[in-house]
Write a protein that holds these residues in place. Structure first.
Motif, PDB file in Angstrom:
ATOM      1  N   PHE A  24      48.489 -14.671 172.929  1.00 19.30           N
ATOM      2  CA  PHE A  24      49.678 -15.723 173.084  1.00 19.30           C
ATOM      3  C   PHE A  24      49.351 -17.145 173.157  1.00 19.30           C
ATOM      4  O   PHE A  24      48.140 -17.517 173.398  1.00 19.30           O
ATOM      5  CB  PHE A  24      50.381 -15.123 174.261  1.00 19.30           C
ATOM      6  N   ASP A  77      50.023 -16.769 179.969  1.00 18.27           N
ATOM      7  CA  ASP A  77      51.012 -15.531 179.956  1.00 18.27           C
ATOM      8  C   ASP A  77      49.910 -14.589 179.755  1.00 18.27           C
ATOM      9  O   ASP A  77      50.421 -13.562 180.077  1.00 18.27           O
ATOM     10  CB  ASP A  77      51.803 -15.953 178.759  1.00 18.27           C
ATOM     11  N   ASN A 126      43.044   0.347 180.110  1.00 20.76           N
ATOM     12  CA  ASN A 126      44.528   1.128 179.824  1.00 20.76           C
ATOM     13  C   ASN A 126      44.209   1.923 178.577  1.00 20.76           C
ATOM     14  O   ASN A 126      45.082   2.763 178.704  1.00 20.76           O
ATOM     15  CB  ASN A 126      45.267  -0.035 179.266  1.00 20.76           C
ATOM     16  N   ARG A 181      57.454 -12.929 178.852  1.00 22.11           N
ATOM     17  CA  ARG A 181      56.299 -13.190 178.069  1.00 22.11           C
ATOM     18  C   ARG A 181      54.953 -12.419 178.489  1.00 22.11           C
ATOM     19  O   ARG A 181      54.165 -12.044 177.880  1.00 22.11           O
ATOM     20  CB  ARG A 181      55.968 -14.627 177.908  1.00 22.11           C
ATOM     21  N   ILE A 182      54.961 -12.385 179.988  1.00 22.38           N
ATOM     22  CA  ILE A 182      53.485 -12.068 180.484  1.00 22.38           C
ATOM     23  C   ILE A 182      53.651 -10.508 180.403  1.00 22.38           C
ATOM     24  O   ILE A 182      52.576  -9.851 180.011  1.00 22.38           O
ATOM     25  CB  ILE A 182      53.660 -12.404 182.161  1.00 22.38           C
ATOM     26  N   ALA A 189      54.878  -8.770 177.952  1.00 19.36           N
ATOM     27  CA  ALA A 189      54.830  -8.633 176.726  1.00 19.36           C
ATOM     28  C   ALA A 189      53.111  -8.597 176.506  1.00 19.36           C
ATOM     29  O   ALA A 189      52.720  -7.788 175.721  1.00 19.36           O
ATOM     30  CB  ALA A 189      55.419  -9.479 175.713  1.00 19.36           C
ATOM     31  N   ALA A 190      52.635  -9.597 177.062  1.00 22.22           N
ATOM     32  CA  ALA A 190      51.350  -9.514 177.002  1.00 22.22           C
ATOM     33  C   ALA A 190      50.660  -8.416 177.342  1.00 22.22           C
ATOM     34  O   ALA A 190      49.528  -7.902 177.175  1.00 22.22           O
ATOM     35  CB  ALA A 190      50.625 -11.100 177.479  1.00 22.22           C
ATOM     36  N   MET A 191      51.234  -7.989 178.543  1.00 18.22           N
ATOM     37  CA  MET A 191      50.322  -6.791 179.278  1.00 18.22           C
ATOM     38  C   MET A 191      50.561  -5.586 178.491  1.00 18.22           C
ATOM     39  O   MET A 191      49.818  -4.853 178.627  1.00 18.22           O
ATOM     40  CB  MET A 191      51.199  -6.621 180.460  1.00 18.22           C
ATOM     41  N   ARG A 192      51.930  -5.385 177.802  1.00 17.91           N
ATOM     42  CA  ARG A 192      52.135  -4.075 177.103  1.00 17.91           C
ATOM     43  C   ARG A 192      51.241  -4.364 175.853  1.00 17.91           C
ATOM     44  O   ARG A 192      50.712  -3.288 175.313  1.00 17.91           O
ATOM     45  CB  ARG A 192      53.665  -4.208 176.779  1.00 17.91           C
ATOM     46  N   CYS A 193      51.072  -5.348 175.387  1.00 14.76           N
ATOM     47  CA  CYS A 193      50.124  -5.570 174.021  1.00 14.76           C
ATOM     48  C   CYS A 193      48.659  -4.898 174.409  1.00 14.76           C
ATOM     49  O   CYS A 193      48.108  -4.642 173.560  1.00 14.76           O
ATOM     50  CB  CYS A 193      50.043  -6.947 173.551  1.00 14.76           C
ATOM     51  N   ARG A 194      48.494  -4.959 175.592  1.00 12.67           N
ATOM     52  CA  ARG A 194      46.949  -4.551 176.090  1.00 12.67           C
ATOM     53  C   ARG A 194      46.872  -3.356 176.861  1.00 12.67           C
ATOM     54  O   ARG A 194      46.175  -2.977 177.573  1.00 12.67           O
ATOM     55  CB  ARG A 194      46.217  -5.614 176.975  1.00 12.67           C
ATOM     56  N   TYR A 202      49.324  -1.713 178.853  1.00  9.78           N
ATOM     57  CA  TYR A 202      49.939  -1.418 180.080  1.00  9.78           C
ATOM     58  C   TYR A 202      50.896  -0.555 180.051  1.00  9.78           C
ATOM     59  O   TYR A 202      51.751  -0.620 178.981  1.00  9.78           O
ATOM     60  CB  TYR A 202      50.628  -2.848 180.638  1.00  9.78           C
TER      61      TYR A 202
END
Lengths: 240, 265
Positions: free
Chosen positions: A82, A87, A104, B212-213, B215-220, B222
């Motif tokens: 990002f 973020d 994960n 945004r945070i 989204a960044a977590m979901r991309c990894r 989560y």
């Protein structure tokens, strides 16, 4: 490696930030995505990892097509860095953040430890592993954010404004790091000299569409084209 | 604004301790959680006049802190934060329970005073044990353990995200307040007439940042909890730790250790 076919994104209010983008990235290719503010660069990147839903069109990474059912498989193959590292980094120490993704995705503890150590070493930030994310410089944060994605061993890396907030030295370090990475990369950036150094191909976006696609030498020095796309060609104004 | 920033660091300083490498840190999170729950149950099971019988329970948090090299000051600072609430809740005992109980140095101490101090002592012990648990167990491991215990997913996610987003809210507030003060040098704080707009903007910005945070977590990955939950397995050390600690809690619960000590002396 990454194929986008007639991609459309439409917001509920009717605006269409992305309208009809088709693009194909070869294995190991580095492509810079440039365009004025609001051209749709970040929106495009977010749609490729399923954060923003597609209105129509398709995204294929390797042999997997992006659908709501296989988001996890796509996200395992496409890593997104990002724009703002704050973020991305949310764990107390860097090592925890680096281990978050592989953990994960169900990697074993031994594999996670090995991958995390290798990644931090590759990016030259192994000494930061026990440091708090709140106590890093901008350049260190950027590398840490990249390491959190790189550790998942993605086939494709999406980077949103990687040189934002960086001083010249940190920027140079980032260029060296990115040039070394063999991954397929799609990099949204306003930093044209960075795009020229790191990427072998440039795609210019305007109003949610692709306005031009070619090599950095062909596009980035073309004053007329760049002007038309709301950008400034490399070297323009240097003579004054 | 340095103050808000340092407060954010303060919030997470306890969690940073959880990445240390000691015998206590290496224990399975489930073992530590079970011990803490048993400890809390044991401490709260005494009646409100059993002040002296709670004394042996001081040793558990102290020993764990010593073994895990957790600084006492960090824990004490946080325990102090909880005290005003308990003082407020327990102070009524002094007035409503007047029956005299014991004489200390010629002064008659009422049942109310005893129960007041018992409430405070009990709170100090239980809060300390929870803080020690957080200091020796990574937050995500703790949440995974709760998940394995089949606690409602919504509840766990609520705890996780609230914990993560406290810093987001404070950071946004810090940045906005700095920008405000730099353009408004005549007052020391936020003016009342700007408060509404400031707080409104703060929440909108925080929601945006939180998105945004997330989204960044979901991309990894989560949210892939099926895999996330296959965590550390219990080793013999974990069983031993639970047996010793829980065993001593039970012993102290059913045997009056203080009286035994008095008798032995």
């Amino acid at each position: 490696m990454l194929k986008l076919r007639d991609l459309h994104i439409k917001y509920p209010d009717g605006t269409e930030p992305i309208s009809g983008i088709s693009l194909s990235l070869a294995d190991g290719e580095s492509v810079a995505l440039i365009g004025e503010n609001g051209a749709g660069k970040t929106t495009l990147l977010l749609s490729l990892v399923g954060v923003l839903p597609l209105s129509c069109g398709s995204v294929t990474v390797g042999d997997i097509q992006l659908t709501t059912k296989n988001l996890d498989a796509v996200r395992e193959r496409i890593g997104m860095v990002f724009q703002n590292p704050d973020d991305q980094l949310f764990m107390p120490v860097i090592m925890d953040d680096v281990m978050f993704g592989p953990h994960n995705f169900g990697r074993s503890k031994e594999e996670i430890d090995r991958l995390a150590s290798e990644t931090l070493k590759l990016l030259g930030i192994a000494h930061l592993k026990e440091r708090s994310t709140l106590k890093l410089s901008g350049g260190e944060k950027r590398l840490a954010a990249i390491s959190t994605v790189l550790v998942m061993e993605p086939c494709v890396m999406l980077l949103d404004e990687p040189t934002a907030f960086l001083d010249p030295k940190a920027r140079r370090n980032l260029i060296n790091v990115l040039s070394r990475l063999p991954h397929t990369k799609l990099i949204a950036t306003h930093d044209l000299t960075f795009a020229h150094e790191v990427c072998e191909r440039v795609v210019i976006m305007k109003g949610g569409r692709i306005a031009a696609d070619g090599t950095p030498r062909e596009l980035l020095f073309d004053e007329e084209l760049m002007e038309r796309c709301g950008l400034e060609a490399i070297g323009k104004g240097l003579g004054k | 604004m340095v103050d808000i920033r340092s407060k954010i660091r303060d919030i997470y300083s306890l969690e940073q301790l959880s990445s240390n490498h000691t015998f206590i840190h290496a224990l399975c999170p489930g073992a530590k959680l079970l011990t803490t729950v048993c400890y809390i149950v044991a401490v709260t099971s005494f009646n409100r006049f059993a002040l002296l019988r709670l004394i042996p329970y001081v040793f558990y948090p102290l020993i764990v802190m010593a073994l895990s090299e957790t600084p006492y000051r960090i824990i004490a600072k946080r325990v102090l934060l909880a005290l005003p609430f308990v003082l407020f809740a327990g102070v009524s005992n002094i007035f409503f329970e007047n029956g005299s109980m014991i004489k200390i140095g010629g002064i008659l101490v009422t049942a109310g005073v005893i129960s007041f101090f018992t409430v405070i002592f009990r709170t100090v012990l239980t809060v300390t044990s929870v803080l020690v648990l957080v200091a020796v167990t990574p937050f995500h491991s703790l949440m995974n353990t709760l998940r394995r215990l089949h606690l409602p997913q919504v509840l766990i996610m609520l705890i996780e995200l609230s914990y993560r987003y406290i810093s987001v809210l404070l950071e946004e507030a810090s940045d906005m307040y700095t920008a405000y003060i730099l353009r408004h040098t005549h007052t020391k704080g936020l003016e009342m007439k700007h408060m509404g707009s400031f707080i409104g903007h703060l929440f909108m910005k925080s929601i945006d940042r939180a998105e945004r945070i997330y989204a960044a977590m979901r991309c990894r990955g989560y949210g892939r909890r099926d895999l996330h939950t296959c965590e550390q397995k219990w080793q013999s050390g974990d069983y031993l730790f639970v047996a010793i600690t829980v065993g001593s809690f039970i012993l102290c619960r059913f045997v009056n250790v203080m009286r035994l000590w008095e008798y032995l002396l």
